[in-house]
Design a protein around this motif. Structure first.
Motif: not given
Length: 209
Positions: A90-99
């Motif tokens: 939940a914490f790192a996943g959005p980084l992959f989605d945004a980057l």
């Protein structure tokens, strides 16, 4: 397609230059030159270089913060005690989605986040406010429940490590595709590898003196 307004052009130019040269290595003159704007426009739209840094950082991180909060809300609605692996995703996943690794915009924002984490200039790190603090504090509390043996200092170190590893990975995938591959590492595979690695790292036993 509509031409970006002056404020957006300044934000785009500042994001690129801050990411490439850091806060102290970027001048207002260089930003306005790249943006095709006059020097007074920065003061008019943002107030100061430090305020512009904050606006750039928030534009890059607000969608990530929102997705992180939504992910944590979903977890906590299901259970008061998510696992470490669920929290890392939940914490790192959005980084992959945004980057995204194969995208220049994703690489630029990855560089920006690495700069924010490492630049010695206070303005590069002191722009956060209540919204950013809330995300950090909520995840810190959730990780602390899942990892009660960690000191607050070591837990925060590991949370910073999640941000750093993910950002550097996204940047490296863009700049240096996996050896032997004709294209950047597929996003889902890289995401799985990273989440597996980060979960193991965050779950490691507390470091003893």
């Amino acid at each position: 397609m509509a031409t970006p307004d002056t404020r957006t052009q300044i934000l785009d130019a500042a994001e690129q230059l801050f990411a490439e040269h850091g806060y102290s290595g970027t001048s207002i003159r260089a930003i306005t030159k790249l943006a095709g704007a006059n020097l007074a426009a920065v003061g008019y739209h943002f107030g100061s270089k430090a305020d512009l840094m904050g606006a750039v950082a928030r534009r890059a991180t607000e969608p990530i913060n929102a997705a992180q909060c939504a992910g944590l809300d979903t977890l906590l609605a299901r259970t008061p005690d998510p696992t470490v692996g669920e929290l890392v995703e939940a914490f790192a996943g959005p980084l992959f989605d945004a980057l995204p690794g194969g995208d220049e915009g994703g690489a630029r924002r990855s560089r920006l986040i690495v700069m924010i984490l490492s630049d010695p200039a206070e303005a590069a790190r002191g722009w956060t406010g209540p919204a950013e603090d809330t995300v950090r504090d909520r995840y810190f509390a959730a990780f602390a429940r899942a990892l009660p043996g960690l000191s607050p200092q070591e837990l925060w170190f590991r949370m910073r490590g999640i941000l750093a590893v993910t950002s550097v990975d996204r940047l490296q995938v863009h700049q240096h595709p996996t050896p032997g591959c004709d294209s950047p590492t597929p996003g889902e595979a890289a995401r799985h590898w990273a989440l597996t690695f980060l979960t193991a790292a965050v779950s490691a036993p507390p470091t003893r003196p």
